[in-house]
Design a protein around this motif. Structure first.
Motif: not given
Lengths: 317, 328
Positions: A25, A29, A32, A300-301, A304-305, A307-308
């Motif tokens: 994750s 990032m 990202l 970026r989303y 980010a997803l 990483a989430l």
């Protein structure tokens, strides 16, 4: 009993999926921040709207929340909504048509920066801006096409297709010089059922509707298009259109769809109809209006997803 | 907080996942024969709590980033020198002629072209002005509301290069120009810059209405009259008593009407582009009253900052993970 063992710690650490997930994750990032955007082809529009502001556009055959609204009001609302939905870098210009002329109020301006100005200018459109009262749609369309021919903008001509006074079929506007020179769309507005046209006094107060005696029901201009033998009371010089006044329902107004489709065919423009429950322009139906340009879009989303996902896996597995 | 907004607010629903670190553990479970035998360990409890809080913070930052949080466009009040200007442009047919009253040929330029070039320069000179544009021929045309968006103003001025429309109905044009100032705060000077090459008779009803409006809106009026050769100017007194009426000399009568309004009013008569330039320079010099204007600070993306925080919290967690004790 706790005991640190550097060797053992390492092996356990590497075997622990939690550590891997955490590292992944963190890696997502990092990605990202390294690749925040990517280039993507998107349809960018450069449109000049020329809107019919003749009287028949006051006919009320659209409904918003069960309230009847005039064609012009409905066009304005749809247009404001449409401008909001356009991607940044698209440009929108505005013009109006009446009589046999079109005029451009402003050249296309960028929609994201100029949204407040566009919104107010569209909201201020009014039938009282018309500088003369005829409605020669073919002439106005030709004029609009000539104005925009040399420019990099597509034309969206919005009208209900009702020529007033009616057109003499002998004298048609010749579009052959401009056919296919301009990208664009003719947008038909109005219902298919004839409805009365509201009438206003010079102060802008509504005073009923146009009656059959208020408008000519056929063209009296130039040579008659009728067969002289079939006209009652025909006289070549004094009564080329016969002795009886024409009757008709030109005081009522409906969308003349076939006429606008014919104009579209002659000019090489597309034709679409503005319906109550559809967006102003169905972009999917008129892809030719836009041009593909590469724009930077945020992705970026996506990282980010990722990483989430990894991060939550630590808790949920 | 009112200044915050989100691009994709629905992503905030993910914040419910903050409950996950409360109910689920992110630590390796170790089997232990009898939990009651474990001694009380406040330090471990505290560390446990901190690690959970750190995880929640990382998640929260991630979701705020995903929701596209941003600071809305802000306005700061500044004081500069400028004015609120409504340009009222004549779009009657005669504007397409040259100052000699003919169709432009050779080096001649039409009055409309001359006006367009000068107004373009004028707009570029005045950084803090709010400028709006109205046009008139037989009817008034609302073109551009009062705005600081110079590109939009240029787009509207450029569009006057297309052929002009019909006749001159100045009273409707004036009332439309005056309507621009409704619902606008009075700050700096309010100006109507009328650019025309002719005048028309104003009927008594409109005249009375205009008098009231001019007074109410506290407007200063500049009339840039583009005089065509051999036409009577605004200052020409009639030679013959019989010509002394509004129909014969609309320019003079309009000038008298404006003078009688008891508002700051100045008329410029320009017979060529140079004279126009002088008039415009004059207005530029005169209209430099202090003006409160609002400078826009564009919206600021905060999601990058939140992604940064999320990364930072994750980095801390990695650090903590590295220090994790290994139980035998």
């Amino acid at each position: 009993m706790m005991r640190f063992n550097s060797h053992g710690l390492k092996t356990v650490y590497l075997k622990d999926y939690r550590a891997w997930c955490l590292l992944l994750s963190l890696l997502a990032m990092a990605a990202l921040f390294v690749f925040p955007t990517h280039k993507r082809n998107a349809d960018i529009y450069n449109l000049t709207f020329v809107i019919d502001i003749t009287r028949s556009m006051n006919a009320e055959d659209y409904r918003i929340a069960e309230q009847p609204v005039s064609r012009l009001e409905f066009v304005k609302l749809s247009l404001r909504e449409f401008v909001r939905s356009l991607p940044c870098q698209s440009k929108v210009g505005l013009g109006v048509f009446t009589e046999r002329r079109s005029t451009i109020l402003f050249e296309p301006i960028e929609v994201c920066n100029g949204y407040p100005e566009l919104d107010k200018s569209i909201a201020a459109l009014d039938w009282r801006m018309a500088w003369a009262a005829d409605s020669r749609i073919a002439g106005g369309l030709l004029d609009a096409m000539q104005l925009l021919e040399a420019k990099e903008t597509a034309l969206v001509f919005i009208s209900d297709g009702q020529e007033a006074p009616p057109l003499n079929p002998r004298y048609r506007t010749d579009f052959s010089a401009l056919n296919g020179k301009l990208k664009g769309l003719i947008l038909g507005v109005g219902g298919l059922q004839p409805v009365p046209i509201p009438k206003f006094d010079p102060k802008g107060q509504r005073i009923g509707v146009y009656g059959p005696d208020d408008v000519p029901h056929r063209a009296y201009f130039g040579d008659s298009d009728l067969n002289p033998e079939k006209i009652e009371g025909y006289d070549a010089r004094n009564a080329p259109f016969g002795k009886h006044a024409a009757v008709g329902d030109e005081h009522m107004s409906a969308l003349r769809e076939s006429y606008l489709q014919q104009l579209a065919a002659e000019t090489g423009l597309n034709y679409q109809r503005l319906q109550n429950d559809r967006p102003l322009i169905d972009i999917g139906q008129s892809p030719a209006l836009g041009s593909q340009q590469s724009i930077e879009s945020d992705r970026r989303y996506y990282f980010a997803l990722c990483a989430l996902g990894f991060f939550l896996a630590i808790f949920l597995i | 907080m009112n200044n915050l907004a989100f691009e994709t607010p629905w992503a905030l629903m993910g914040l419910i996942l903050l409950l996950v670190p409360i109910f689920r553990s992110n630590m390796r479970a170790t089997t232990y024969p009898w939990l009651d035998i474990l001694p009380n360990d406040p330090l471990s409890e505290l560390l446990n709590l901190l690690i959970r809080l750190l995880s929640m913070a990382a998640l929260a930052a991630l979701f705020l980033g995903l929701s596209g949080i941003y600071l809305k466009e802000q306005h700061v009040e500044r004081i500069g020198r400028g004015a609120h200007i409504v340009m009222l442009l004549d779009r009657s047919n005669s504007m397409d002629n040259s100052f000699a009253g003919k169709a432009p040929s050779g080096n001649d330029i039409s009055k409309a072209d001359a006006a367009r070039q000068l107004l373009t320069e004028f707009v570029d000179h005045r950084p803090h002005d709010l400028i709006g544009i109205a046009e008139y021929s037989t009817s008034p045309l609302f073109v551009m509301p009062l705005t600081e968006n110079k590109q939009a103003i240029h787009a509207a001025i450029d569009a006057t290069s297309i052929p002009a429309l019909a006749y001159t109905n100045i009273s409707k044009g004036l009332s439309m120009a005056l309507s621009f100032f409704e619902h606008q705060p009075v700050s700096g000077s309010r100006i109507i810059l009328l650019v025309s090459d002719g005048a028309a008779v104003i009927d008594p009803d409109s005249e009375a209405a205009l008098r009231v409006l001019f007074k109410q809106q506290q407007v200063r009026l500049y009339w840039l009259f583009l005089r065509t050769d051999n036409s009577p100017g605004i200052f020409a007194e009639p030679e013959d008593q019989r010509d002394d009426n509004a129909q014969a000399m609309p320019e003079l009568y309009l000038h008298r009407f404006f003078s009688s309004l008891k508002i700051p009013y100045h008329a410029y008569e320009a017979e060529n582009p140079d004279a126009m330039q002088k008039a415009i320079a004059d207005i530029d010099r005169l209209e430099k009253l202090p003006l409160h204007y609002r400078q826009a600070i564009p919206k600021q993306d905060l999601s990058a900052a939140f992604y940064g925080w999320a990364s930072f919290f994750m980095l801390l967690l990695v650090g903590v993970k590295m220090c994790e004790a290994r139980t035998a």
